[in-house]
Design a protein around this motif. Structure first.
Motif, short mmCIF file in Angstrom:
data_model
loop_
_atom_site.label_atom_id
_atom_site.label_comp_id
_atom_site.label_asym_id
_atom_site.label_seq_id
_atom_site.Cartn_x
_atom_site.Cartn_y
_atom_site.Cartn_z
N TYR A 130 38.65 32.13 6.86
CA TYR A 130 39.09 31.44 7.43
C TYR A 130 38.84 31.10 8.87
O TYR A 130 38.72 32.17 9.45
N TYR A 131 38.84 29.83 9.35
CA TYR A 131 38.79 29.76 10.96
C TYR A 131 37.34 30.44 11.34
O TYR A 131 37.36 31.11 12.51
N SER A 132 36.25 30.23 10.79
CA SER A 132 35.09 30.99 10.92
C SER A 132 33.97 30.01 10.93
O SER A 132 33.93 28.88 10.55
N SER A 133 32.76 30.70 11.31
CA SER A 133 31.46 29.73 11.43
C SER A 133 30.03 30.59 11.25
O SER A 133 30.18 32.11 11.16
N ASP A 134 29.26 29.97 10.45
CA ASP A 134 27.82 30.62 10.32
C ASP A 134 28.08 31.96 9.25
O ASP A 134 27.96 32.94 9.52
N ILE A 135 28.48 31.26 8.14
CA ILE A 135 28.85 32.38 7.24
C ILE A 135 27.89 32.22 5.92
O ILE A 135 27.56 31.07 5.62
N TYR A 136 27.50 33.40 5.35
CA TYR A 136 26.49 33.44 4.38
C TYR A 136 27.06 34.63 3.37
O TYR A 136 27.19 35.65 3.52
N LEU A 137 27.49 33.98 2.17
CA LEU A 137 28.05 34.77 0.98
C LEU A 137 27.19 34.51 -0.10
O LEU A 137 26.80 33.32 -0.72
N HIS A 138 26.37 35.64 -0.82
CA HIS A 138 25.40 35.25 -1.77
C HIS A 138 25.23 36.52 -2.40
O HIS A 138 25.53 37.54 -2.18
N ASP A 139 24.76 36.25 -3.57
CA ASP A 139 24.71 37.23 -4.72
C ASP A 139 25.94 38.25 -4.97
O ASP A 139 25.84 39.29 -4.75
N LEU A 140 26.61 37.57 -5.49
CA LEU A 140 28.15 38.34 -5.65
C LEU A 140 28.57 37.74 -7.27
O LEU A 140 28.16 36.70 -7.70
N LYS A 141 29.33 38.76 -7.47
CA LYS A 141 29.89 38.50 -9.04
C LYS A 141 31.34 38.99 -8.80
O LYS A 141 32.08 39.96 -8.17
N PHE A 142 32.25 38.01 -9.49
CA PHE A 142 33.91 38.30 -9.46
C PHE A 142 34.23 38.05 -10.97
O PHE A 142 33.79 37.05 -11.91
N GLU A 143 34.89 39.24 -11.37
CA GLU A 143 35.27 39.43 -12.85
C GLU A 143 36.58 39.90 -12.86
O GLU A 143 36.94 41.01 -12.14
N ASN A 145 39.59 38.90 -11.83
CA ASN A 145 40.66 38.96 -10.44
C ASN A 145 41.50 37.61 -10.56
O ASN A 145 41.19 36.56 -11.20
N TRP A 146 42.57 38.09 -9.91
CA TRP A 146 43.70 36.94 -9.71
C TRP A 146 44.32 37.32 -8.23
O TRP A 146 44.87 38.34 -8.10
N GLY A 147 44.04 36.38 -7.20
CA GLY A 147 44.80 36.37 -6.08
C GLY A 147 45.19 35.26 -5.56
O GLY A 147 44.34 34.41 -5.26
N ALA A 148 46.48 34.96 -5.12
CA ALA A 148 46.86 33.66 -4.72
C ALA A 148 46.09 32.62 -5.29
O ALA A 148 45.91 31.72 -4.78
N ASN A 149 46.27 32.82 -6.73
CA ASN A 149 45.81 31.62 -7.69
C ASN A 149 44.36 31.41 -7.70
O ASN A 149 43.69 30.36 -8.19
N PHE A 150 43.62 32.57 -7.28
CA PHE A 150 42.12 32.28 -7.14
C PHE A 150 41.59 33.73 -7.96
O PHE A 150 42.09 34.64 -8.23
N SER A 151 40.30 33.24 -8.77
CA SER A 151 39.44 34.48 -9.21
C SER A 151 38.41 34.53 -8.69
O SER A 151 37.44 35.41 -9.09
N GLY A 152 38.08 33.67 -7.48
CA GLY A 152 36.74 34.08 -6.93
C GLY A 152 37.14 33.94 -5.49
O GLY A 152 37.64 34.82 -4.69
N ALA A 168 31.60 33.67 -11.01
CA ALA A 168 32.79 33.91 -10.64
C ALA A 168 33.68 33.40 -11.97
O ALA A 168 33.50 32.22 -12.53
N GLY A 169 34.79 34.22 -12.35
CA GLY A 169 35.64 33.95 -13.33
C GLY A 169 35.86 35.10 -14.29
O GLY A 169 36.54 36.14 -13.90
#
Length: 238
Positions: A130-143, A145-152, A168-169
């Motif tokens: 949140y409220y950020s800039s210049d972000i690089y998110l890569h080569d990740l897996k999500f299995e 998971n449930w957090g605040a209506n999210f699995s990713g 993700a999922g």
């Protein structure tokens, strides 16, 4: 508000740090032969250096609260990276009690090379920025998971974000299962994102897959597949 700090409580280390599930926080963490154990502690003591951004390297293994005292979720400092040894070797386990990453109000960060499983929280996302800039998110897996209506992941009020090579999922739950949501973002690039195998068991829940609102978005080479619900939206763009 002007704050003058003569001495900080923690002595910051302007150097890459190395973490291992078998490490010890009494080690200096300056090499893979003398790793620390706590990811959160490493983030506390690593220096935020805009001229030479520092990296926290995660060795292969399982990182969890029960097995090696990890504290989740973890924030981040600006100008830092967290790089795991790969999605098949570096595993963060929430043990059905915790989620993983929540950087807020930062710039120039990177998270990569890890799998996140068994996250659970009413209030926090598996990964949220949140409220950020210049972000690089890569080569990740999500299995599983449930957090605040999210699995990713959730990305909000951010500028210049690259998200790529994500799976993700793979979650069954009785509520919404959003693999990625972006809102109020400028310069959001998503490439090679697989949103798959989520199952919503509650027929009244219907957010499933990708959800974007008020975003300057480029979405490429991505797949939404094998999701199940009574009545749901696998893709929303507002």
């Amino acid at each position: 508000l002007d704050i003058s700090i003569q001495n900080g409580f923690l002595d910051l280390i302007d150097h890459d740090l190395y973490i291992s599930p078998d490490g010890n926080d009494n080690n200096d963490g300056l090499s893979s032969t003398s790793p620390k154990r706590s990811i959160a502690n490493a983030m506390q003591i690593i220096a935020s250096n805009p001229d030479n951004p520092r990296t926290i390297h995660l060795a292969p293994g399982v990182y969890s609260h029960t097995q090696n005292g990890q504290v989740f979720p973890i924030g981040m400092k600006s100008h830092t990276r967290v790089v795991g040894s790969g999605t098949e070797d570096c595993l963060l386990d929430g043990e059905m009690l915790r989620t993983f990453w929540y950087p807020t109000c930062v710039t120039d960060i990177e998270i990569s090379g890890m799998k996140m499983v068994n996250g659970r929280s009413i209030y926090t996302f598996p990964l949220g920025v949140y409220y950020s800039s210049d972000i690089y998110l890569h080569d990740l897996k999500f299995e599983n998971n449930w957090g605040a209506n999210f699995s990713g992941m959730a990305i909000g009020y951010c500028d210049d974000v690259i998200v790529e090579s994500i799976i993700a999922g793979y979650t069954t739950y009785d509520n919404d299962l959003v693999t990625i949501k972006g809102f109020e973002c400028d310069g959001l690039l998503i490439n090679n994102f697989v949103s798959a195998s989520n199952t919503i068991t509650d027929w009244e829940s219907n957010d499933l897959g990708m959800y974007f609102s008020s975003c300057d978005l480029v979405l490429r080479n991505s797949i939404i597949a094998n999701n199940t619900a009574q009545d749901a939206w696998p893709f929303v763009y507002i």
